[in-house]
Design a protein around this motif. Structure first.
Motif, PDB file in Angstrom:
ATOM      1  N   ASP A 241      77.179  23.324 -17.507  1.00 49.64           N
ATOM      2  CA  ASP A 241      76.777  23.885 -16.242  1.00 49.64           C
ATOM      3  C   ASP A 241      77.462  23.250 -15.209  1.00 49.64           C
ATOM      4  O   ASP A 241      77.241  23.621 -13.805  1.00 49.64           O
ATOM      5  N   GLY A 242      78.508  22.417 -15.249  1.00 43.83           N
ATOM      6  CA  GLY A 242      79.025  21.765 -14.231  1.00 43.83           C
ATOM      7  C   GLY A 242      78.581  20.422 -13.951  1.00 43.83           C
ATOM      8  O   GLY A 242      79.139  20.090 -12.662  1.00 43.83           O
ATOM      9  N   GLY A 243      77.802  19.711 -14.566  1.00 42.98           N
ATOM     10  CA  GLY A 243      76.878  18.695 -14.083  1.00 42.98           C
ATOM     11  C   GLY A 243      78.187  17.605 -13.697  1.00 42.98           C
ATOM     12  O   GLY A 243      79.200  17.408 -14.665  1.00 42.98           O
ATOM     13  N   ALA A 244      77.973  16.746 -12.859  1.00 43.20           N
ATOM     14  CA  ALA A 244      78.659  15.529 -12.663  1.00 43.20           C
ATOM     15  C   ALA A 244      78.482  14.231 -12.828  1.00 43.20           C
ATOM     16  O   ALA A 244      77.035  14.303 -12.986  1.00 43.20           O
ATOM     17  N   PRO A 245      79.043  13.226 -13.074  1.00 40.12           N
ATOM     18  CA  PRO A 245      78.529  11.997 -13.552  1.00 40.12           C
ATOM     19  C   PRO A 245      77.406  11.596 -12.781  1.00 40.12           C
ATOM     20  O   PRO A 245      76.385  10.898 -13.195  1.00 40.12           O
ATOM     21  N   GLY A 246      77.274  11.681 -11.430  1.00 39.39           N
ATOM     22  CA  GLY A 246      76.454  11.577 -10.506  1.00 39.39           C
ATOM     23  C   GLY A 246      75.094  11.891 -10.893  1.00 39.39           C
ATOM     24  O   GLY A 246      73.904  11.453 -10.513  1.00 39.39           O
ATOM     25  N   GLN A 247      75.039  13.096 -11.645  1.00 35.91           N
ATOM     26  CA  GLN A 247      73.854  13.703 -12.126  1.00 35.91           C
ATOM     27  C   GLN A 247      73.482  13.546 -13.456  1.00 35.91           C
ATOM     28  O   GLN A 247      72.277  14.290 -13.837  1.00 35.91           O
ATOM     29  N   PHE A 248      74.023  12.820 -14.171  1.00 35.80           N
ATOM     30  CA  PHE A 248      73.683  12.366 -15.453  1.00 35.80           C
ATOM     31  C   PHE A 248      72.543  11.598 -15.670  1.00 35.80           C
ATOM     32  O   PHE A 248      72.161  10.658 -14.791  1.00 35.80           O
ATOM     33  N   LEU A 249      71.750  11.812 -16.712  1.00 32.11           N
ATOM     34  CA  LEU A 249      70.671  11.158 -16.820  1.00 32.11           C
ATOM     35  C   LEU A 249      70.585   9.514 -16.928  1.00 32.11           C
ATOM     36  O   LEU A 249      69.915   8.852 -16.225  1.00 32.11           O
ATOM     37  N   PHE A 250      71.730   9.045 -17.770  1.00 31.96           N
ATOM     38  CA  PHE A 250      72.013   7.794 -17.905  1.00 31.96           C
ATOM     39  C   PHE A 250      73.268   7.369 -17.116  1.00 31.96           C
ATOM     40  O   PHE A 250      74.301   8.222 -17.357  1.00 31.96           O
ATOM     41  N   LYS A 251      73.450   6.256 -16.497  1.00 26.56           N
ATOM     42  CA  LYS A 251      74.703   5.601 -16.191  1.00 26.56           C
ATOM     43  C   LYS A 251      75.619   5.220 -17.383  1.00 26.56           C
ATOM     44  O   LYS A 251      76.914   5.496 -17.388  1.00 26.56           O
ATOM     45  N   THR A 252      74.970   4.525 -18.462  1.00 25.02           N
ATOM     46  CA  THR A 252      75.830   4.240 -19.588  1.00 25.02           C
ATOM     47  C   THR A 252      76.062   5.546 -20.427  1.00 25.02           C
ATOM     48  O   THR A 252      75.173   6.220 -20.823  1.00 25.02           O
ATOM     49  N   ARG A 253      77.306   5.998 -20.221  1.00 28.84           N
ATOM     50  CA  ARG A 253      77.815   7.206 -20.950  1.00 28.84           C
ATOM     51  C   ARG A 253      77.291   7.530 -22.293  1.00 28.84           C
ATOM     52  O   ARG A 253      76.628   8.564 -22.222  1.00 28.84           O
ATOM     53  N   ASP A 254      77.162   6.532 -23.352  1.00 33.73           N
ATOM     54  CA  ASP A 254      76.676   7.136 -24.600  1.00 33.73           C
ATOM     55  C   ASP A 254      75.239   7.322 -24.973  1.00 33.73           C
ATOM     56  O   ASP A 254      74.693   7.853 -25.836  1.00 33.73           O
TER      57      ASP A 254
ATOM     58  N   LYS B 110      65.370   1.064 -16.920  1.00 28.08           N
ATOM     59  CA  LYS B 110      64.070   1.629 -16.298  1.00 28.08           C
ATOM     60  C   LYS B 110      63.768   3.002 -16.889  1.00 28.08           C
ATOM     61  O   LYS B 110      62.464   3.405 -17.161  1.00 28.08           O
ATOM     62  N   ILE B 111      64.759   3.684 -16.995  1.00 27.18           N
ATOM     63  CA  ILE B 111      64.443   5.181 -17.590  1.00 27.18           C
ATOM     64  C   ILE B 111      64.057   5.012 -18.961  1.00 27.18           C
ATOM     65  O   ILE B 111      63.148   5.865 -19.585  1.00 27.18           O
ATOM     66  N   LEU B 112      64.536   4.432 -20.013  1.00 29.15           N
ATOM     67  CA  LEU B 112      64.294   3.970 -21.144  1.00 29.15           C
ATOM     68  C   LEU B 112      62.737   3.493 -21.116  1.00 29.15           C
ATOM     69  O   LEU B 112      61.790   3.976 -22.175  1.00 29.15           O
ATOM     70  N   ASN B 113      62.346   2.752 -20.236  1.00 27.12           N
ATOM     71  CA  ASN B 113      60.885   2.431 -20.058  1.00 27.12           C
ATOM     72  C   ASN B 113      59.949   3.341 -19.833  1.00 27.12           C
ATOM     73  O   ASN B 113      58.945   3.492 -20.217  1.00 27.12           O
ATOM     74  N   ILE B 114      60.301   4.270 -18.738  1.00 27.20           N
ATOM     75  CA  ILE B 114      59.585   5.438 -18.569  1.00 27.20           C
ATOM     76  C   ILE B 114      59.449   6.386 -19.723  1.00 27.20           C
ATOM     77  O   ILE B 114      58.330   6.848 -20.332  1.00 27.20           O
TER      78      ILE B 114
END
Length: 380
Positions: A42-55, A130-134
């Motif tokens: 859908d054209g999502g950019a890195p700043g929109q990814f759920l996690f900062k750590t790519r994998d 923090k997202i993993l904790n959520i």
């Protein structure tokens, strides 16, 4: 040689069953890898990814009961969240490693399997943790609950990670807010400001956020909620309202599943008498577990509804509702866990029977479905 073949076949069966569970999708499985591929398409950019750590974006998250007594005793919740890293590029369940998010070695595993920064000062790693904790704190990974919690914590990833439309999210939010309105009107009944309606609407929004304890202090005092418990209590109440909304919408599907269990869960083909006995025992266990889960959800939601209506419709004692709020966090988790197990077992069942009006199964798939469904519903 025969033992080796048997072991391989059992392992293959386990993988196939897990794959079916993933294929079915459910509020117990958050297939971040598949959703991430959609976001990229859908054209999502890195700043929109759920996690900062790519994998981490290529992982799969599953709600599962802890496998042993030691883990269950150490955990604060009865159900944990397992993260699965696939060995293959397709991120499927045929080969990989997994770890529970509350594991003491989680940070090391994140570094090894996902390439997360080892630096304690890494802002990206801290945000991901923090997202993993959520995810771990939620009783199920329903898109609405996950998205709402992410927004409350200040995160705004691509909407493709949540599989809920803006319109549906708005409808559910409005439903929850309507149930918040009476308690705000009760707690702030002394308000005489000319802009009372606007003021109360502002307070309802603050109750949705659950963080402005100063503004909500009259409500907290009336309901005997301590400041330290306020945010979690209001969030849990919000979650119970959401599950009540889902429960009403799910009844037709739940009844259809119950009807199949009672009338169509018998094999098409013949089998030895001993195998029939074993299958009948499993089918009986399956039906009892389903009935137990359904009844538990019904009773807990009825308890909430009765306490709510006693106070806000009948204008009687607030004690039942205050008691509900005191146990709201526990009820939120119990209701969410049972509902997601039921939904998961139904979604798995559909991958076996499909949309055909003829929904009888042969012995082997019926036995496989029974085994996996018992495991899902049992919670052990």
């Amino acid at each position: 040689m025969g033992h080796t073949r048997k072991r391989v076949s059992i392992e293959r069966l386990a993988i196939e069953q897990l794959s079916r569970m993933l294929q079915a999708g459910s509020s117990r499985v958050f297939n971040c890898a598949a959703l991430h591929r959609n976001v990229l398409a859908d054209g999502g950019a890195p700043g929109q990814f759920l996690f900062k750590t790519r994998d981490l974006n290529n992982a799969i998250f599953m709600k599962e009961t802890y496998p042993d007594d030691e883990m269950r005793e150490a955990a604060t919740k009865p159900v944990g969240t397992k993260i699965f890293f696939s060995y293959g590029e397709k991120a499927d369940l045929d080969g990989g490693r997994s770890i529970f998010l509350n594991d003491k070695n989680l940070r090391m595993a994140m570094q090894f399997h996902a390439g997360m920064s080892a630096s304690p000062e890494s802002e990206e790693a801290e945000a991901d943790l923090k997202i993993l904790n959520i995810l771990d704190d939620l009783p199920s990974v329903d898109p609405f609950l996950f998205r709402e919690r992410m927004e409350a914590e200040g995160y705004d990833p691509h909407p493709g990670y949540f599989e809920v439309t803006a319109a549906e999210y708005g409808r559910v939010r409005d439903h929850v807010m309507k149930q918040f309105q009476p308690i705000v009107e009760t707690a702030f009944e002394g308000v005489t400001d000319a802009n009372r309606a606007i003021y109360l609407k502002t307070l309802v929004n603050k109750l949705w956020d659950g963080t402005d304890t100063d503004a909500l202090s009259p409500l907290m005092q009336a309901m005997r909620i301590s400041e330290s418990d306020a945010a979690d209590t209001f969030y849990a109440w919000k979650g119970v309202i959401y599950y009540e909304h889902l429960f009403a919408r799910r009844q037709a599907h739940w009844k259809d599943y119950a009807n199949w269990l009672n009338t169509e869960s018998r094999p098409l083909d013949s089998m030895p008498a001993t195998a029939q006995v074993v299958l009948n025992e499993r089918l009986g266990q399956w039906r009892k577990l389903y009935q137990k889960r359904w009844k538990a959800v019904h009773l807990m939601l009825a308890d909430y509804r009765n306490s709510y209506e006693t106070l806000f419709r009948d204008h009687k004692s607030p004690e039942p509702f205050i008691e509900f709020l005191q146990k709201a966090r526990t009820r939120f988790y119990q209701i969410g866990d049972s509902m997601s197990r039921i939904d998961h077992s139904i979604e798995l069942w559909r991958t076996y029977v499909g949309d055909s009006s003829m929904r009888f199964l042969r012995f082997e798939p019926l036995q496989s479905l029974a085994q996996t469904s018992i495991r899902i519903l049992n919670g052990r």
